[in-house]
Design an enzyme around this catalytic site. Sequence first.
Site: not given
Ligand code: EPU
Length: 430
Positions: A22-23, A121, A126, A309, A331, A401
């Site tokens: 999915k991701n 979510c 975030r 996750d 995280i 989803r």
């Molecule tokens: N963060 C910041 N600033 C940013 C971006 C992120 O402070 O500009 C922080 C976030 O708040 C968090 C950490 O960095 O504490 C990691 O966030 P990341 O950006 O890696 O997460 P994401 O890209 O928003 C993806 C997955 C999530 C998964 C996370 C961590 C997708 C679509 N989503 O989210 O998946 O939990 O990486 O591995 O790829 C799920 O599948 O249920 C899900 C939420």
Amino acid sequence: MEKILIEGGRKLNGQVQISGAKNSAVALVPAAILANSDVIIDGMPNISDVFTLGKIIESIGGNIAYESKNTSNQTIHIDPSQMALKPLPNGYVKQLRASYYFMGAMLGKFNEAIIGLPVGCPLGPRPIDQHIKGFKALGAEVTNEQGLIHLKAKELRGARIYLDVVSVGATINIMLAAVKAKGQTIIENAAKEPEIIDVATLLTNMGAKIKGVGTDIIRIEGVDTLDGCRHTIIPDRIEAGSYAILAAAQGEEVIIDNVIYEHLESLLAKLREMGVTIKESDEQILVLPSKTLKSVDIKTLVYPGFPTDLQQPFTTLLTKAEGTGIVTDTIYTARFKHVDELRRMNANIKVEGHSAIVTGPTELKAARVHATDLRAGAALVIAGLMANGVTEITGVSHIDRGYENMTEKLIQLGANIWREKTTQAEIKHI
Ligand code: EPU
């Protein structure tokens, strides 16, 4: 609206087939718009997030065709040749957080993107500051106009970008814009998740020049054009991990098929520490649970650490283990919405700061519970499979989803699980 009902207590047996990640999927679809011609992706999961992204593609003049929309492992064709720059304010964009990948992809394609602020979510704060930092470094002006992010560059220029926080989303988003920028981009402190490698593989097949993905320094040489190609998505390590956890909790002999073992090492190590036997072969793992499970502590970290996750499903498993286990999420420090629901089911869990303290073993009892987010949904399905009696889970759209045909896959493993329409009273209560 539907709810899931599970008559718990049955032992699970047999084989389950894992779908495309999915991701990865939610980044591959936006990435495809960077090409000038058809992009074909095989093995895409049949989940609502993919269809929502398809609607966004159509809303900007692209064409998306599904070879087999109702089955798993579908092949999708994306034709981006007629796309035009249009604002993406609300609607579908608000339905999934990953629509923010259209920021990087449209910036790369049109030097401009206008898109609603992402939701997602409820896992705690975030921010997207690192994405914005990257876009600005590449030469984009970024303004926030009443919740609409407007990114505009005369020309994207390569840059050296250090991520203050290791972020999957920021790494991918910056990569999407940088592949079309003039000159070299270096992303330092990049995330290393397998999904990032998958997106880079697609972009490379399209003609992008990317080196170092999977390490914390990614080097990108911008190119003028990207062409269509064919790509096969990687298997979903989080779906596979969720089935491994439920097999450890309620299985006898469960084979999980279409797995890249190395992507799951942190989880499988923890399951082994608990006493579960795991055997791996080519693309499969066999999970043989033990009669008694020992508690362990887990701490979520960026890849290759324990994935956030899987933290919620793993918490459910710990209710069955002897002793006290501490689950710390570094995280998403507030990703504990499933805990209240598990408590309704008789679990003994306390949340303190960024940790949940789980004391077991406790016998879970069926209850009416609500999935507040995707992985909380998986945690509750596992709890329902373990519990005495019939558990009712609302908030099923979150599960749909990200988990392809979860009820069907569980029925195949021998679970007594079905769906019913939610009543008006339940909808009002939710
Ligand atoms: N963060 C910041 N600033 C940013 C971006 C992120 O402070 O500009 C922080 C976030 O708040 C968090 C950490 O960095 O504490 C990691 O966030 P990341 O950006 O890696 O997460 P994401 O890209 O928003 C993806 C997955 C999530 C998964 C996370 C961590 C997708 C679509 N989503 O989210 O998946 O939990 O990486 O591995 O790829 C799920 O599948 O249920 C899900 C939420």
